[in-house]
Design an enzyme around this catalytic site. Sequence first.
Site, short mmCIF file in Angstrom:
data_model
loop_
_atom_site.label_atom_id
_atom_site.label_comp_id
_atom_site.label_asym_id
_atom_site.label_seq_id
_atom_site.Cartn_x
_atom_site.Cartn_y
_atom_site.Cartn_z
N LYS A 83 31.57 -33.72 5.68
CA LYS A 83 31.53 -32.67 6.12
C LYS A 83 32.58 -32.98 7.38
O LYS A 83 32.27 -33.77 8.43
CB LYS A 83 30.19 -32.27 6.93
CG LYS A 83 29.68 -30.80 7.00
CD LYS A 83 28.29 -30.80 7.30
CE LYS A 83 27.78 -29.42 7.55
NZ LYS A 83 26.58 -29.53 8.16
C1 E4P Z 1 25.07 -26.10 8.19
O1 E4P Z 1 25.39 -27.23 7.53
C2 E4P Z 1 24.55 -26.37 9.62
O2 E4P Z 1 23.94 -27.67 9.35
C3 E4P Z 1 23.69 -25.45 10.01
O3 E4P Z 1 23.45 -24.43 8.82
C4 E4P Z 1 23.65 -24.78 11.19
O4 E4P Z 1 22.89 -23.91 11.59
P1 E4P Z 1 22.44 -23.40 12.98
O5 E4P Z 1 23.30 -22.40 13.46
O6 E4P Z 1 20.96 -22.96 12.94
O7 E4P Z 1 22.49 -24.65 13.90
#
Ligand code: E4P
Length: 218
Positions: A83
Site C-alpha cells: 500500500k
Molecule cells: C483503507 O485501506 C483504510 O485502512 C481505511 O479504510 C481507512 O478508514 P478510516 O477513514 O475509517 O480510518
Amino acid sequence: MKFFIDTAEIEEIKSLSELGLVDGVTTNPTLIYKSGKDFREVIKEISSIVKGPISAEVTSIKSQDMIDQGIELAKISNNIVVKVPLTADGLIACKKLSSSNIKVNVTLCFSASQALLAGKLGATYISPFIGRLDDIGTPGLNLIKDIVNIYNIHKQDIKTEVLAASIRSPLQVSQVASAGAHVATIPPNIIYQMIKHPLTDVGLATFMNDWKKTGQKF
Ligand code: E4P
C-alpha cells in the site's frame, strides 16, 4: 463484490473467516498501532490465515524507500499487496513495484483525477476513502461512481480495481456495491451490523415459538 476486512486484529479476522466473509484484509499504520503488535509479525500472521490479498502499507514518504520497503513486504508472503499513498513519490513507487509484478494498493485517494493517475500507472487497487469525504461534507459515494465510470470507459488501458475504503455503515457497503466497486474494505463491526435486522429477530422468535406450540420434534 469482494469483501476485504479493514483491521489488524487477528481474532476478528479469524471469526469473520469462519463466516466465509473474508476475501482479503487491509491494514494501515493506525490499525497496526491499535493492534499493539509488531508490524511484520502481524502481517505474517494475517497472511497465514487469509489466502486472499493482504494490504501492508509502506511507512516512508520517499519513493526509493517505499520501493525498498515494498520489495521487503512482498517477501513476507505471496499474497501481500503493497500500500502506497497517493503522492508523487507514491505514484513513482506504484509504477516501479507494479512493473516488478508486485501488487500495489494506492491509498488515501480523494479525487477521480488522482484515481486516473493510479490507474494509468498500473495500480492493482485504488482506495478512495468515502467516510473521510462524507466527514467533510463531500459525498464519498459520488467519488466511487466517478472512478467506476472512468475505469469502465478506459477498461482497455486501466485494469485497476476500485476498493471502496473508509466505510462507516452498512448502507455505504450496499451503496458502493450498487455503484460497481470491485471491493469494499469493511471494519468488522460493520459486517456484524450488516447481518442484523430487527424484523429478522422478531420473525425468528415467532417461528421458534410457533414450532414449540406444534409439540412436534424434528
Ligand atoms: C483503507 O485501506 C483504510 O485502512 C481505511 O479504510 C481507512 O478508514 P478510516 O477513514 O475509517 O480510518
